[in-house]
Motif scaffolding. Structure first.
Motif, PDB file in Angstrom:
ATOM      1  N   LYS A   1     -78.935   0.774   9.122  1.00  0.00           N
ATOM      2  CA  LYS A   1     -80.157   1.371   9.651  1.00  0.00           C
ATOM      3  C   LYS A   1     -80.501   0.772  11.010  1.00  0.00           C
ATOM      4  CE  LYS A   1     -84.037   3.617   9.852  1.00  0.00           C
ATOM      5  NZ  LYS A   1     -84.028   5.047  10.207  1.00  0.00           N
ATOM      6  N   GLY A   2     -80.352  -0.529  11.151  1.00  0.00           N
ATOM      7  CA  GLY A   2     -80.622  -1.174  12.430  1.00  0.00           C
ATOM      8  C   GLY A   2     -79.675  -0.705  13.520  1.00  0.00           C
ATOM      9  N   VAL A   3     -78.423  -0.526  13.162  1.00  0.00           N
ATOM     10  CA  VAL A   3     -77.431  -0.045  14.118  1.00  0.00           C
ATOM     11  C   VAL A   3     -77.675   1.420  14.445  1.00  0.00           C
ATOM     12  CG1 VAL A   3     -74.972   0.415  14.451  1.00  0.00           C
ATOM     13  CG2 VAL A   3     -75.706  -1.742  13.430  1.00  0.00           C
ATOM     14  N   GLU A   4     -78.092   2.192  13.466  1.00  0.00           N
ATOM     15  CA  GLU A   4     -78.319   3.620  13.668  1.00  0.00           C
ATOM     16  C   GLU A   4     -79.384   3.871  14.740  1.00  0.00           C
ATOM     17  OE1 GLU A   4     -79.011   7.626  10.912  1.00  0.00           O
ATOM     18  OE2 GLU A   4     -79.644   5.655  10.185  1.00  0.00           O
ATOM     19  N   ASP A   5     -80.369   2.999  14.805  1.00  0.00           N
ATOM     20  CA  ASP A   5     -81.439   3.171  15.782  1.00  0.00           C
ATOM     21  C   ASP A   5     -80.915   3.111  17.212  1.00  0.00           C
ATOM     22  OD1 ASP A   5     -83.270   3.453  13.765  1.00  0.00           O
ATOM     23  OD2 ASP A   5     -83.881   1.340  13.772  1.00  0.00           O
ATOM     24  N   VAL A   6     -79.988   2.191  17.482  1.00  0.00           N
ATOM     25  CA  VAL A   6     -79.461   2.075  18.844  1.00  0.00           C
ATOM     26  C   VAL A   6     -78.428   3.162  19.150  1.00  0.00           C
ATOM     27  CG1 VAL A   6     -79.872  -0.407  18.910  1.00  0.00           C
ATOM     28  CG2 VAL A   6     -77.627   0.450  18.218  1.00  0.00           C
ATOM     29  N   CYS A   7     -77.953   3.837  18.121  1.00  0.00           N
ATOM     30  CA  CYS A   7     -76.973   4.905  18.304  1.00  0.00           C
ATOM     31  C   CYS A   7     -77.625   6.271  18.432  1.00  0.00           C
ATOM     32  CB  CYS A   7     -75.984   4.934  17.143  1.00  0.00           C
ATOM     33  SG  CYS A   7     -74.956   3.461  17.008  1.00  0.00           S
ATOM     34  N   ALA A   8     -78.943   6.310  18.347  1.00  0.00           N
ATOM     35  CA  ALA A   8     -79.653   7.584  18.454  1.00  0.00           C
ATOM     36  C   ALA A   8     -79.361   8.236  19.794  1.00  0.00           C
ATOM     37  CB  ALA A   8     -81.152   7.356  18.292  1.00  0.00           C
ATOM     38  N   SER A   9     -79.271   9.559  19.804  1.00  0.00           N
ATOM     39  CA  SER A   9     -79.010  10.365  21.011  1.00  0.00           C
ATOM     40  C   SER A   9     -77.620  10.125  21.580  1.00  0.00           C
ATOM     41  CB  SER A   9     -80.063  10.080  22.087  1.00  0.00           C
ATOM     42  OG  SER A   9     -81.357  10.370  21.606  1.00  0.00           O
ATOM     43  N   THR A  10     -76.699   9.620  20.750  1.00  0.00           N
ATOM     44  CA  THR A  10     -75.303   9.491  21.172  1.00  0.00           C
ATOM     45  C   THR A  10     -74.455  10.368  20.271  1.00  0.00           C
ATOM     46  OG1 THR A  10     -74.723   7.642  19.702  1.00  0.00           O
ATOM     47  CG2 THR A  10     -75.768   7.089  21.819  1.00  0.00           C
ATOM     48  N   CYS A  11     -73.143  10.285  20.440  1.00  0.00           N
ATOM     49  CA  CYS A  11     -72.233  11.089  19.633  1.00  0.00           C
ATOM     50  C   CYS A  11     -72.010  10.490  18.242  1.00  0.00           C
ATOM     51  CB  CYS A  11     -70.899  11.255  20.354  1.00  0.00           C
ATOM     52  SG  CYS A  11     -70.185   9.707  20.934  1.00  0.00           S
ATOM     53  N   LEU A  12     -72.633   9.345  17.946  1.00  0.00           N
ATOM     54  CA  LEU A  12     -72.519   8.736  16.629  1.00  0.00           C
ATOM     55  C   LEU A  12     -73.610   9.292  15.716  1.00  0.00           C
ATOM     56  CD1 LEU A  12     -71.777   5.032  17.586  1.00  0.00           C
ATOM     57  CD2 LEU A  12     -70.205   6.629  16.505  1.00  0.00           C
ATOM     58  N   VAL A  13     -73.196   9.841  14.569  1.00  0.00           N
ATOM     59  CA  VAL A  13     -74.148  10.452  13.642  1.00  0.00           C
ATOM     60  C   VAL A  13     -73.900   9.912  12.231  1.00  0.00           C
ATOM     61  CG1 VAL A  13     -74.427  12.556  15.004  1.00  0.00           C
ATOM     62  CG2 VAL A  13     -72.609  12.438  13.279  1.00  0.00           C
ATOM     63  N   ARG A  14     -74.944   9.955  11.444  1.00  0.00           N
ATOM     64  CA  ARG A  14     -74.845   9.495  10.059  1.00  0.00           C
ATOM     65  C   ARG A  14     -74.137  10.563   9.234  1.00  0.00           C
ATOM     66  NH1 ARG A  14     -78.267   5.526   7.795  1.00  0.00           N
ATOM     67  NH2 ARG A  14     -77.485   4.973   5.732  1.00  0.00           N
ATOM     68  N   CYS A  15     -73.116  10.139   8.470  1.00  0.00           N
ATOM     69  CA  CYS A  15     -72.391  11.079   7.613  1.00  0.00           C
ATOM     70  C   CYS A  15     -72.351  10.617   6.155  1.00  0.00           C
ATOM     71  CB  CYS A  15     -70.967  11.291   8.129  1.00  0.00           C
ATOM     72  SG  CYS A  15     -69.924   9.814   8.027  1.00  0.00           S
ATOM     73  N   HIS A  16     -72.785   9.396   5.927  1.00  0.00           N
ATOM     74  CA  HIS A  16     -72.725   8.802   4.593  1.00  0.00           C
ATOM     75  C   HIS A  16     -73.701   7.636   4.581  1.00  0.00           C
ATOM     76  CE1 HIS A  16     -70.914   6.563   1.184  1.00  0.00           C
ATOM     77  NE2 HIS A  16     -70.475   7.750   0.774  1.00  0.00           N
ATOM     78  N   ARG A  17     -74.120   7.227   3.404  1.00  0.00           N
ATOM     79  CA  ARG A  17     -75.057   6.110   3.343  1.00  0.00           C
ATOM     80  C   ARG A  17     -74.429   4.821   3.877  1.00  0.00           C
ATOM     81  NH1 ARG A  17     -74.197   2.802  -1.120  1.00  0.00           N
ATOM     82  NH2 ARG A  17     -72.710   3.578  -2.668  1.00  0.00           N
ATOM     83  N   SER A  18     -73.092   4.794   3.975  1.00  0.00           N
ATOM     84  CA  SER A  18     -72.407   3.590   4.461  1.00  0.00           C
ATOM     85  C   SER A  18     -71.649   3.815   5.767  1.00  0.00           C
ATOM     86  CB  SER A  18     -71.411   3.083   3.405  1.00  0.00           C
ATOM     87  OG  SER A  18     -72.076   2.766   2.212  1.00  0.00           O
TER      88      SER A  18
END
Length: 281
Positions: A217-234
Motif C-alpha cells: 500500500k505504501g509503495v502503491e501511493d508513489v506509483c499512482a499516475s504511472t504505468c504500474l497498477v494493482r492487479c492482485h492483493r500482493s
C-alpha cells in the motif's frame, strides 16, 4: 571588465549620434545659455548663431558617426574594456571640440586656442547629459538582458530536472528514506511479501530485484499516475509489460513479455480494470 555587447550595436550608436546633436541644438535654442563668455563673444555669437549652431551640431554629428562606426565595425572583435571605452569616448569628445573650435575661430575671427578652451568647457557641459544617459540606458538594458538570460537558464534547468524526474519512481522504506529511484517504464512488477516488497525491474536487459521494507500500500501511493497498477492483493504490474492476459482453470494471469519473468496472478476484483487498461494500449 568588457563592456556590454549593446555598446557596439550600430543601431544603438546611430540613435546616440543623431540624438546628441539634436539635444544640443534644442538646448541652446531654447535656453540660450551664456556660459560666462566674454561680452564681445556673446554679441558675435548672437549675430552668427543662425549659421554657426547648425554647423557645430553637424560637426558633432559627423565626428560621432565616424567614431561609433569604427567602434561598431572595426573594434567589435577586440571587445574593449570599460576603461578603454571611456578613453574612446574622451578621444571622440576632444576631436569634436578641436573641429568645432577651429570652425568658430575661423568664422568669428578669434584666436584658436582661446576659442578652444571655451569650446571644451561648453561642450563638456552640453554633453554630460547625453553621454551619461547613454551609458545608464545601455547598462540598464544589459542588466535586464542578463536577468532575463539568468531567469531563462534557471527555467531551463528546472524544466530539465522536471523532465528527468518525470516518470521516475522514488521507492522509500517505511521510514520515508528513499532507497531506489528508477523509471516507471523499467519496473516490471512489485510483489509484497510480509513487511517487505520486492521490486523487479529491467536494468539494460538484465533482471534486477530490490527488496524494500515497506507495505505494498505504501509503495502503491508513489506509483499512482504511472504505468504500474494493482492487479492482485500482493502484486503491482507494469501494464506496458503485459503481453497477454489469459484465463486458466487456476485463475487469471498476466503474461509478461520479458523473458524469464513468471506470470503474475490477477485477482477477480482487479481483473476488469486491468483488462480495460490493457485494451486501451
Amino acid at each position: 571588465m568588457k563592456i556590454p555587447e549593446r555598446f557596439y550595436m550600430f543601431k544603438t550608436n546611430l540613435v546616440f549620434c543623431l540624438a546628441t546633436p539634436v539635444y544640443i541644438f534644442l538646448f541652446v535654442v531654447l535656453y540660450a545659455p551664456s556660459f560666462n563668455l566674454p561680452v564681445e563673444w556673446l554679441e558675435t555669437w548672437r549675430l552668427r548663431s543662425g549659421l554657426c549652431l547648425p554647423i557645430c551640431c553637424a560637426i558633432e554629428m559627423g565626428v560621432l558617426l565616424i567614431s561609433r562606426s569604427l567602434l561598431s565595425f572595426a573594434v567589435y572583435r577586440h571587445k574593449l574594456s570599460e576603461f578603454y571605452f571611456l578613453v574612446w569616448q574622451m578621444v571622440e569628445f576632444v576631436v569634436a571640440c578641436l573641429f568645432i573650435g577651429l570652425f568658430l575661430a575661423l568664422n568669428m575671427h578669434l584666436r584658436y586656442f582661446d576659442t578652444l578652451s571655451h569650446v571644451v568647457l561648453i561642450m563638456l557641459a552640453l554633453n554630460v547629459f547625453p553621454y551619461a544617459f547613454y551609458w545608464v540606458f545601455i547598462e540598464r538594458l544589459d542588466r535586464d538582458a542578463r536577468i532575463a538570460e539568468a531567469n531563462s537558464l534557471i527555467w531551463s534547468l528546472r524544466k530539465g530536472v522536471e523532465q528527468n524526474e518525470k516518470g521516475m519512481i522514488r521507492f522509500a522504506d517505511e521510514k520515508g528514506n528513499t532507497k531506489l529511484v528508477v523509471s516507471a517504464e523499467r519496473v516490471i512488477s512489485v510483489e509484497s511479501a510480509g513487511n517487505y516488497v520486492t521490486i523487479l525491474y529491467d536494468d539494460n536487459g538484465k533482471l534486477m530485484r530490490y527488496s524494500l521494507r515497506n507495505t505494498l500500500k505504501g509503495v502503491e501511493d508513489v506509483c499512482a499516475s504511472t504505468c504500474l497498477v494493482r492487479c492482485h492483493r500482493s502484486f503491482l504490474v507494469n501494464i506496458n509489460k503485459v503481453k497477454i492476459i489469459r484465463r486458466t482453470p487456476d485463475g487469471v494471469f498476466a503474461e509478461i513479455e520479458h523473458a524469464g519473468v513468471d506470470d503474475i496472478p490477477v485477482s477477480k476484483s482487479y481483473a476488469s480494470e486491468l483488462l480495460r487498461l490493457f485494451s486501451e494500449l
